[in-house]
Scaffold this motif. Structure first.
Motif, PDB file in Angstrom:
ATOM      1  N   VAL A 179      40.440  33.482  35.176  1.00 24.07           N
ATOM      2  CA  VAL A 179      39.631  34.562  35.716  1.00 24.07           C
ATOM      3  C   VAL A 179      38.510  34.868  34.729  1.00 24.07           C
ATOM      4  O   VAL A 179      38.746  34.965  33.521  1.00 24.07           O
TER       5      VAL A 179
ATOM      6  N   VAL B 109      41.425  42.585  37.822  1.00 23.33           N
ATOM      7  CA  VAL B 109      42.460  41.694  38.372  1.00 23.33           C
ATOM      8  C   VAL B 109      43.831  42.069  37.817  1.00 23.33           C
ATOM      9  O   VAL B 109      44.829  42.058  38.526  1.00 23.33           O
TER      10      VAL B 109
ATOM     11  N   SER C 163      46.191  31.498  41.401  1.00 23.10           N
ATOM     12  CA  SER C 163      45.268  32.105  42.372  1.00 23.10           C
ATOM     13  C   SER C 163      45.956  32.435  43.692  1.00 23.10           C
ATOM     14  O   SER C 163      45.414  33.188  44.495  1.00 23.10           O
TER      15      SER C 163
ATOM     16  N   LEU D  78      46.501  36.161  43.675  1.00 23.77           N
ATOM     17  CA  LEU D  78      45.333  37.044  43.603  1.00 23.77           C
ATOM     18  C   LEU D  78      44.832  37.305  45.016  1.00 23.77           C
ATOM     19  O   LEU D  78      44.368  36.378  45.702  1.00 23.77           O
TER      20      LEU D  78
ATOM     21  N   LEU E 207      37.217  43.449  44.263  1.00 28.03           N
ATOM     22  CA  LEU E 207      37.014  42.215  43.484  1.00 28.03           C
ATOM     23  C   LEU E 207      35.814  41.419  44.004  1.00 28.03           C
ATOM     24  O   LEU E 207      35.687  40.226  43.719  1.00 28.03           O
TER      25      LEU E 207
ATOM     26  N   LEU F 203      34.090  38.151  42.408  1.00 24.31           N
ATOM     27  CA  LEU F 203      35.058  37.536  41.487  1.00 24.31           C
ATOM     28  C   LEU F 203      34.655  36.093  41.151  1.00 24.31           C
ATOM     29  O   LEU F 203      34.253  35.328  42.031  1.00 24.31           O
TER      30      LEU F 203
END
Ligand code: FES
Length: 107
Positions: free
Chosen positions: A53, A61, A86, A89, A95, A98
């Protein structure tokens, strides 16, 4: 629609209009982003969805949960501070923008 940008190890970038609630892994797989396989379908048992990230988003996050943390320890050869699976997420408006990088081993 929140955007997610995937950065490959060669620096090439791919920005996707993502759907809120989808995972960052599923968004990548559906759009053919190279380097994110998602072999186990998001069940936290393959680590082929490992990403780094971007530091800017590390706070929003947040850290991995206990199971994800264990899977990162077991399944990832180059784990870093911002490593996440991921599939864990979820895309959200918070976000939007991102940025995640694909590890070299998945390139
Ligand atoms: Fe398998 Fe994320 S898709 S661990």
């Amino acid at each position: 629609m929140p955007k997610v940008t995937y950065v490959a190890t060669d620096g090439s970038r791919c920005t996707i209009d993502a759907t809120v609630g989808d995972s960052v892994m599923a968004t990548a797989v559906r759009n053919g982003v190279p380097g994110i396989v998602g072999e186990c379908g998001g069940n936290m048992s393959c680590a082929t969805c490992h990403v780094y990230v971007d530091a800017e988003f590390a706070g929003p996050v947040g850290p991995p949960g206990d199971l994800e943390d264990a899977m990162l320890d077991l399944g990832v050869s180059d784990r870093r501070e911002t490593s996440r699976l991921s599939c864990q997420l979820a895309v959200s408006d918070a976000l939007d923008g991102l940025v995640v990088q694909t590890p070299e081993e998945q390139g």
